[in-house]
Design an enzyme around this catalytic site. Structure first.
Site, PDB file in Angstrom:
ATOM      1  N   LYS A 151       0.832  -1.208   0.000  1.00 40.15           N
ATOM      2  CA  LYS A 151       0.000   0.000   0.000  1.00 40.15           C
ATOM      3  C   LYS A 151       0.866   1.256   0.000  1.00 40.15           C
ATOM      4  O   LYS A 151       0.648   2.174  -0.784  1.00 40.15           O
ATOM      5  CB  LYS A 151      -0.942  -0.009   1.204  1.00 40.15           C
ATOM      6  CG  LYS A 151      -1.910   1.171   1.235  1.00 40.15           C
ATOM      7  CD  LYS A 151      -2.759   1.190   2.499  1.00 40.15           C
ATOM      8  CE  LYS A 151      -3.717   0.039   2.540  1.00 40.15           C
ATOM      9  NZ  LYS A 151      -4.644   0.116   3.708  1.00 40.15           N
ATOM     10  N   ARG A 200      -4.944  -7.835   6.202  1.00 44.32           N
ATOM     11  CA  ARG A 200      -5.372  -9.233   6.302  1.00 44.32           C
ATOM     12  C   ARG A 200      -6.768  -9.469   5.730  1.00 44.32           C
ATOM     13  O   ARG A 200      -7.240 -10.601   5.704  1.00 44.32           O
ATOM     14  CB  ARG A 200      -5.285  -9.714   7.753  1.00 44.32           C
ATOM     15  CG  ARG A 200      -6.009  -8.849   8.760  1.00 44.32           C
ATOM     16  CD  ARG A 200      -5.585  -9.227  10.189  1.00 44.32           C
ATOM     17  NE  ARG A 200      -6.156  -8.366  11.201  1.00 44.32           N
ATOM     18  CZ  ARG A 200      -5.657  -7.174  11.551  1.00 44.32           C
ATOM     19  NH1 ARG A 200      -4.581  -6.702  10.934  1.00 44.32           N
ATOM     20  NH2 ARG A 200      -6.209  -6.469  12.512  1.00 44.32           N
ATOM     21  N   LYS A 239       9.271  -3.879  14.110  1.00 42.70           N
ATOM     22  CA  LYS A 239       9.726  -3.159  12.916  1.00 42.70           C
ATOM     23  C   LYS A 239      10.592  -1.964  13.301  1.00 42.70           C
ATOM     24  O   LYS A 239      11.640  -1.707  12.691  1.00 42.70           O
ATOM     25  CB  LYS A 239       8.525  -2.682  12.093  1.00 42.70           C
ATOM     26  CG  LYS A 239       7.700  -3.783  11.447  1.00 42.70           C
ATOM     27  CD  LYS A 239       6.557  -3.174  10.652  1.00 42.70           C
ATOM     28  CE  LYS A 239       5.716  -4.227   9.963  1.00 42.70           C
ATOM     29  NZ  LYS A 239       4.606  -3.628   9.195  1.00 42.70           N
TER      30      LYS A 239
END
Length: 560
Positions: free
Chosen positions: A202, A266, A518
């Site tokens: 995205k 998801r 992350k």
């Protein structure tokens, strides 16, 4: 919850065998069915430690937790993902009735249909051979580069719908893991003249996806030479909203397929993230997948009696074991090889959605009832020879969802009949078990004698061969694994997950727990890359001694 707690105490010791003995109509009463054209979707939940009162109490809790209002809010495009201030509208992606859905004053169906039209034109060009690679040859291999929902969903559906593909003409591959081995092994299979990469991100900044994308681009440029570099857009397309980054990568923005902030990762296989699926099985079959999802949506949205609402009942049952029986896991067991990746897909769907410790209002969740359990599974009958022993005789209660198609795509001898025997028998065995008396009678046949020593051996063997039973399972029956039933199956579990989130009062649509790792990975990257540690010494010293040791070990083995 107090009424359910009290009810739990009164029924927790009841054996399902007694429930069936008391009510010969139990299977009929505790089954629901949804027909979609020629496709059958049958849900038998009779082999559960529940009564009519259990379902009534859960419907009462649903009223208290405003489940009906939550369902309507989601379908209407309200901002129900409060922490990210987003609507949740994956259902709009498969809204085949084209019912208007207004978000911020705009009907989102206009954009949804526009992307679908673009996907249709593109897939038809590629599949027909009209789209050519840089040497004029048609595309033979499509490679989706993504991670998480941009990988697990389309990969799972591609596996499930393999009978509708033509791999001899067009193959599909998936690269997700940042471990270079994943990309390396796929690239070995490809011809740079006839491959097409779909970069699915995205933001076009996802670390794993973009690392793999740059590796694939370098591989392709290295194979075709600098003279053909300008033809890269013939072999790379994107699914993204960041057109600037897409253009910087070298992809023609006209070959970029959009999706929206109200599509969670998801839940995105229904969007342009499913482009690889549409290319593999054909756009018409992709539309049938959407049709199946929409059929389950309409059932979920319009069936107001939650005791007859299949996703709601599945949610009640899962929550019953997780929050009251304190079951820490549950198994999803598809008895169809084409659904081999379905459990892996559900792991993200359920555990990323409901693996939360904070309620919507910011308060801790009720520790006494908890939230999501851990999910695992393998296709039958493989799992029977792996972990079923734990489910049958282990000390943990592990509820199971069995999934079985009545018809197979591959009618080989007695295979499907044997498969049916196995799945039905496993559910029966889990429910009935085997009493000590039954096991002892068997032991006496294999160990003859009535002296004290023989009796001791017989008793010992009988103990080993006793099954407590009373282990719950659901049976989901499909007419066949096809685009429509797979769509229905996925939507079922999406809505089941949502209902559980409402009952637990958590946000099923954010995933802040994913972010910390992350952030720390970005912090560690320069430490691993700078062998001397000079520029990052300050950061290095703030790390714990274990992390410092691991960084030093990595540097040592990568210093050559």
């Amino acid at each position: 919850m107090q009424q359910l707690d009290k009810h739990f105490e009164s029924v927790k010791a009841i054996h399902m065998k007694d429930l069936f003995a008391q009510d010969p109509e139990r299977a009929k009463k505790f089954s629901l069915e949804l027909k979609n054209g020629d496709d059958l979707f049958h849900f038998d939940f009779s082999k559960n430690r529940i009564t009519e009162e259990t379902l009534t109490l859960f419907t009462n809790l649903s009223k208290e937790r405003k489940v009906a209002e939550g369902i309507e809010a989601m379908f209407s495009g309200e901002i129900i993902n409060k922490t990210e201030k987003r609507a949740v509208l994956h259902t709009a992606l498969r809204n085949r009735s084209n019912r208007p859905i207004i978000v911020e004053g705009k009907n989102v169906m206009d954009d949804v249909n526009g992307v679908l039209d673009k996907m249709k034109g593109f897939t038809e060009k590629v599949r027909s051979g009209e789209w050519k690679g840089y040497t004029g040859k048609p595309i033979t291999d499509v490679i989706n580069i993504g991670i998480g929902g941009s990988d697990l969903g389309p990969l799972m559906v591609a596996h499930a719908l393999t009978p509708y593909a033509n791999p001899e003409k067009l193959k599909v591959h998936y690269i997700s893991n940042v471990d270079g081995t994943h990309a390396a092994e796929v690239l070995k299979l490809l011809n740079p003249e006839t491959c097409m990469f779909i970069v699915s991100s995205k933001t076009f900044t996802t670390q794993e996806t973009m690392t793999n994308a740059h590796t694939c681009r370098s591989w392709w440029l290295g194979k075709v030479g600098t003279d053909n570099a300008a033809k890269l857009p013939l072999h790379f397309v994107a699914v993204s909203t960041n057109l600037t980054k897409v253009a910087e990568f070298g992809i023609d923005t006209n070959n970029t397929f959009a999706f929206w902030d109200w599509v969670g990762g998801r839940f995105s296989l229904w969007s342009a993230i499913g482009l690889s699926t549409a290319l593999y099985v054909g756009f018409d079959n992709f539309i049938q997948l959407l049709e199946g999802g929409h059929a389950m949506d309409e059932h979920f949205r319009t069936e107001k009696d939650l005791r007859k609402n299949i996703p709601a009942v599945l949610a009640f049952i899962d929550m019953w074991y997780t929050s009251f029986f304190k079951s820490g896991s549950h198994a999803v067991l598809p008895y169809d090889q084409y659904l081999d990746r379905f459990p892996a897909f559900l792991q993200q769907l359920e555990m990323e959605s409901n693996g939360k410790g904070v309620k919507m209002n910011g308060e801790p969740v009720d520790a006494a009832h908890g939230t999501s359990s851990a999910l695992f599974g393998e296709p039958g009958t493989n799992g029977q020879h792996a972990f079923y022993q734990l489910i049958h005789q282990g000390t943990q209660l592990i509820p199971c969802d069995f999934i079985f198609p009545l018809n197979t795509h591959n009618k080989l001898g007695e295979h499907h009949k044997l498969l049916a025997c196995n799945v039905f028998a496993q559910a029966e065995a889990l429910m009935k078990g085997k009493t000590f008396e039954q096991a002892l009678a068997e032991a006496k046949k294999s160990i003859p004698g009535d002296d004290a020593e023989a009796q001791q051996k017989q008793t010992t063997l009988a103990n080993h061969r006793t099954f407590s039973g009373n282990r719950p399972s659901n049976m989901i029956i499909l007419s066949q694994v096809n685009p429509r039933t797979v769509g229905m199956l996925i939507a079922l579990y999406e809505h089941k997950t949502f209902v559980e989130g409402l009952l637990w009062e958590i946000n099923s649509f954010d995933q802040w727990g994913v972010e910390l790792g992350k952030e720390l990975a970005k912090d560690l990257y320069p430490l691993l890359g700078d062998k001397e540690g000079k520029e990052t010494e300050g950061t290095f010293k703030t790390k714990d001694s274990s992390t410092q040791h691991l960084v030093e070990l990595f540097r040592q083995f990568n210093s050559q």
